[in-house]
Design a protein around this motif. Structure first.
Motif, short mmCIF file in Angstrom:
data_model
loop_
_atom_site.label_atom_id
_atom_site.label_comp_id
_atom_site.label_asym_id
_atom_site.label_seq_id
_atom_site.Cartn_x
_atom_site.Cartn_y
_atom_site.Cartn_z
N UNK B 89 0.63 -1.37 -0.10
CA UNK B 89 -0.08 0.01 0.00
C UNK B 89 0.85 1.09 -0.13
N UNK B 161 1.32 8.03 0.08
CA UNK B 161 0.20 8.51 0.56
C UNK B 161 -0.27 7.83 1.76
N UNK B 163 -3.47 7.01 3.96
CA UNK B 163 -5.01 7.54 3.73
C UNK B 163 -5.53 8.00 4.86
N UNK B 165 -8.17 7.01 6.37
CA UNK B 165 -9.19 5.90 6.91
C UNK B 165 -8.51 4.89 7.87
N UNK B 166 -7.07 5.18 7.87
CA UNK B 166 -6.51 4.12 8.53
C UNK B 166 -6.39 4.06 9.78
N UNK B 167 -6.37 3.10 10.65
CA UNK B 167 -6.82 3.11 12.04
C UNK B 167 -5.63 3.41 12.99
N UNK B 168 -4.41 3.31 12.36
CA UNK B 168 -3.34 3.82 13.15
C UNK B 168 -2.68 4.99 12.32
#
Lengths: 289, 188
Positions: B89, B161, B163, B165-168
């Motif tokens: 990613x 990049x 994002x 929306x990542x949780x960490x």
């Protein structure tokens, strides 16, 4: 142009070219590939499931995965059933990586109150030496729902699968899943106790985090007319630590015995269920610091 | 006629420079036999750390050119899933398998002993190049060359990049620590 100027510009060009040339030469010296790199294919699928069925992926050593699967009712059931959302079945599961290749898991589904346990072992990884990854899977399921006449060992079924997948490029992966399931009790005499199926699964990545997935499990052994082959189409969304799998399928069960052998809705007649899997991974190994 | 003579002289000069350039090809080069690169990023949820021992580098002590190639897939993370995300990613290592640095040691006199040096050049990560000057320590004797450095890389400089929306949460800058040990390199 004055000849002196021309010559000095040629000189400059040659000088600068030679500098670039040296860097390039040095880079070429280094271009020999990393001998430590075995070229393992990683992330052939984003999840340990293609959709309903298992993928070749295993969780690494010390990783615990919590997986919640939901399947709603038929979307063609009309407004009274809120297009299927009034009905739902759920499976809760826990899976653990004993080693990077060996996983165990347990689960319980609301449909027929099926409990399941499985062992999964990846014995070949796609690499420079192997074109495919091969994972073996075996499970036992038991219906614990109270049905008159269903007792003892008749409640059990045993499944074994050979999951063979290849990541063709960074976007496209394909999996073949030959499957046998021994059901101790079947619905009708037309249904073979020993079910044979050949699962097909594929993934195509649309972006780094989003992929389209599809899965089809044609049953090859004899089955009565009420049963249909399971088909599913969905998208995977990955957000780092979580994978969301959203899909449409004609199956409401989430274990091999159920979705391969006991699916009664026909996808092509519009008996489609919306469903999702959500996974969360936890690293149980202590932090080394 | 004066000009013609000058042109003749210049032509000779050109030839000499050209030959000299060829000679530079036989200048003394050092190649890594040991390398250790670590990157570290402070993140609120968990620190992100990876180690790579597969990088290779060559230093030409005559021309002072330095080249480093780092295979991205060889970064080893403690968590395999993190490694997968890093490759799939963020760094997209299938498309951009290596990070490279091409530069020159600009303030090194080439003498034996220890020195603080700077390397000025182009850092290419994730297929995106950025001019950089990296400072570090150098230790040179006739048959061993050691280089160590610590520097920061901004993810946005290389279009990596993160994002929303990542949780960490991931830090925008990572700290890179690199140690290289070189030995004289013979052309085969």
């Amino acid at each position: 142009m004055h000849p002196m100027k021309r010559i000095s510009s040629i000189l400059l060009t040659i000088l600068s070219l030679s500098v670039v040339g040296q860097d390039q030469e040095l880079l070429e010296l280094l271009s020999s590939s990393d001998p430590n790199d075995k070229g393992y294919a990683s992330a052939t699928f984003k999840s340990t499931r293609v959709i309903n069925g298992h993928s070749i992926e295993t969780r690494s050593n010390g990783t615990l995965e919590f997986i919640i699967g939901h399947r709603f009712g038929r979307i063609n059931s009309g407004y009274d059933e809120f297009y299927g959302l009034d009905f739902s079945t759920i499976r809760l599961g826990l899976e653990y990586g004993i080693t990077d290749n060996l996983n165990i898991g347990i689960g319980r589904a609301s449909f027929d109150k099926v409990v399941d346990a499985f062992v999964k072992y990846r014995f070949l990884r796609q690499s420079k030496k192997s074109p495919v990854t091969i994972t073996g899977f075996t499970s036992i399921t038991r219906k614990t729902v109270d049905i008159p006449g269903l007792d003892g060992i008749d409640r059990n079924a045993y499944a074994a699968q050979l999951l063979i997948a290849r990541k063709f490029n960074s976007s496209f992966s394909f999996q073949l899943s030959p499957t046998i399931i021994q059901r101790n009790l079947v619905e009708t005499p037309q249904d073979d106790n020993l079910l044979l199926a050949l699962g097909l699964g594929a993934r195509y990545k649309l972006s780094n985090r989003i992929a389209i997935v599809t899965e089809y499990y044609p049953v090859l052994s004899n089955k009565s007319a009420q049963f249909e082959d399971s088909f599913a189409l969905g998208i995977d969304i990955e957000t780092g630590g979580h994978v969301f799998q959203l899909h449409f399928t004609n199956a409401v069960q989430m274990n091999e015995r159920g979705f391969i052998g006991e699916t009664t809705d026909s996808f092509w007649d519009g008996d489609i269920h919306y469903g999702f899997n959500i996974t969360r991974v936890f690293d149980l190994r202590p932090n080394k610091s | 006629m004066m000009e013609l003579r000058i042109i003749k002289i210049m032509k000779k000069l050109l030839l000499i420079i050209f030959l000299l350039n060829c000679l530079f090809g036989f200048s003394q080069k050092f190649k890594t036999n040991n390398s250790h690169i670590r990157f570290f990023s402070d993140a609120p949820m968990e620190d992100i750390e990876a180690i790579n021992e597969s990088a290779t580098s060559i230093v030409d002590v005559t021309s002072k050119a330095i080249v480093i190639v780092v295979p991205i897939k060889s970064f080893d993370f403690k968590k395999e899933l993190m490694q997968e995300h890093f490759n799939e990613n963020y760094l997209e290592s299938d498309d951009f398998p290596n990070a490279t640095f091409k530069g020159k040691l600009i303030d090194w006199n080439g003498e034996e002993g220890t020195a603080q040096v700077s390397a000025k050049g182009t850092m290419e990560i994730h297929g995106v190049s950025k001019e950089m000057t990296i400072t570090g320590d150098l230790d040179y004797s006739s048959n061993v060359l050691k280089v160590s450095t610590v520097f920061n890389i901004k993810l946005e400089d290389h279009k990596i990049k993160i994002p929303k929306a990542v949780f960490y949460k991931i830090a925008e800058e990572v700290e890179v620590t690199a140690n290289f040990e070189y030995a004289p390199y013979e052309k085969n």
